[in-house]
Design an enzyme around this catalytic site. Structure first.
Site, PDB file in Angstrom:
ATOM      1  N   SER A 207      54.420  55.132  36.312  1.00  0.00           N
ATOM      2  CA  SER A 207      55.516  54.169  36.408  1.00  0.00           C
ATOM      3  C   SER A 207      56.473  54.531  37.532  1.00  0.00           C
ATOM      4  O   SER A 207      56.902  53.661  38.306  1.00  0.00           O
ATOM      5  CB  SER A 207      56.275  54.098  35.075  1.00  0.00           C
ATOM      6  OG  SER A 207      55.422  53.719  34.024  1.00  0.00           O
TER       7      SER A 207
ATOM      8  N   LYS B 122      51.220  59.996  25.637  1.00  0.00           N
ATOM      9  CA  LYS B 122      52.585  60.195  26.129  1.00  0.00           C
ATOM     10  C   LYS B 122      53.464  59.218  25.381  1.00  0.00           C
ATOM     11  O   LYS B 122      53.244  58.009  25.425  1.00  0.00           O
ATOM     12  CB  LYS B 122      52.671  59.943  27.625  1.00  0.00           C
ATOM     13  CG  LYS B 122      54.093  60.020  28.183  1.00  0.00           C
ATOM     14  CD  LYS B 122      54.174  59.535  29.616  1.00  0.00           C
ATOM     15  CE  LYS B 122      55.612  59.568  30.117  1.00  0.00           C
ATOM     16  NZ  LYS B 122      55.760  58.966  31.471  1.00  0.00           N
TER      17      LYS B 122
END
Length: 318
Positions: A46, A169
């Site tokens: 990201s 995650k």
């Protein structure tokens, strides 16, 4: 070389030139800067503006990181790469590309466009895991996945069906969910690879470690790698009252910096690295670079100032 190992990982920014082409030299230098402190890289996540990158750019970034690490004596350092996509077919291709380019595992976010249900997500991950040449980690980040928040039951069910799903995650920041996943025996699994439950922010690393986290993937090491590594090493010690007091103090320092940097987003991170390391502050459209006022606000933020001062102290000792 292990495909996964406990510790601190950083989602690396993708550095651009003024014309939005990628500055691979700058990317390699930043990768090595973090590796020297013990921080493992996540490429095209990201923070790396993965959704703005073309397939060949993703491949070249992984190759660049692998070559730079190998040539600098970090051949044993694993690389994690982002491979999430809106279609299963595309995610599988990204995973295969990542493996060929030198990545050791892939991080896959749910496809959030259609607000898929659990049956879709289960099929998505099991299919990717079956076809990926390297281990797959589930990336639970509701804020950028159309609000999809995968439950611990769903994560464990997928892991039970797909042994190549090696971890997750949790950027949902749920310590309770992390505990349920990290402490599950995952009895259906047939691989010897431990299931890696990773904190998605460093601001819950200390409680995360206590309930079984294997580490954290966090943007803070991009500007304070030695401090984050110090916190990780401190968390590995026996938690005597003295060590716990020290860990809590350092954890608060890092958590405050995490909050400040997160609120500034990718443009803010680029502005901060431009200030610290001279890295180009450009982003890829439709993102806009941080304004001078926003950049100054972040750089002068007390939380950022404090962690940078601590980072300087650590640098002077070594």
């Amino acid at each position: 070389m292990p495909s996964l190992r406990p510790g601190i990982l950083a989602p690396l920014p993708c550095f651009f030139n003024a014309d939005e082409t990628i500055n691979y030299d700058q990317f390699a230098k930043h990768t090595l800067r973090l590796a020297a402190a013990g921080i493992m890289p996540v490429v095209s996540g990201s923070m790396g503006e993965a959704i703005h990158l073309e397939r060949e750019e993703r491949i070249q970034l992984i190759k660049t990181a692998r070559i730079a690490l190998d040539q600098a004596g970090f051949a044993s350092m694993p690389i994690m790469a982002g491979a999430g996509a809106l279609s299963t077919r595309q995610a599988v291709q990204y995973a295969k590309d990542a493996a060929s380019a030198g990545a050791d595992s892939v991080l896959v976010i749910p496809p959030g466009y259609y607000g898929l249900g659990e049956a879709n997500l289960e099929a998505y991950y099991t299919s990717i895991a079956k076809q990926s040449p390297i281990p797959v980690l589930i990336y639970n980040f509701p804020a950028v996945a159309g609000g999809i928040d995968m439950s611990s039951d769903l994560i464990l069910r997928i892991a039970g069906k797909a042994p190549n799903v090696a971890g997750c995650k949790l950027t949902c920041a749920s310590v309770a969910k992390l505990a349920r996943v990290a402490q599950s025996p995952l009895s259906p699994r047939t691989t010897g690879i431990p299931f890696f439950a990773l904190c998605g922010f460093i601001d819950f690393l200390l409680p995360g470690i206590i309930v079984g986290a294997q580490g954290a993937i966090t943007g803070v090491p991009n500007f304070a790698p030695k401090t984050c590594q110090e916190l990780w090493e401190l968390c590995q010690k026996q938690m005597t009252p003295e060590n716990l007091t020290q860990a809590n103090k350092l954890h608060l320092l890092v958590s405050n910096a995490d909050a400040a940097a997160s609120s500034a987003g990718i443009p803010g991170m680029k502005a901060l690295l431009h200030y610290l390391e001279g890295c180009e502050p450009y982003v890829r459209s439709p993102l806009l670079p941080a304004s001078a006022i926003a950049a100054e606000k972040l750089i002068s933020d007390p939380a950022i100032f404090s962690i940078l001062e601590h980072e300087k102290q650590l640098s002077s000792r070594r």
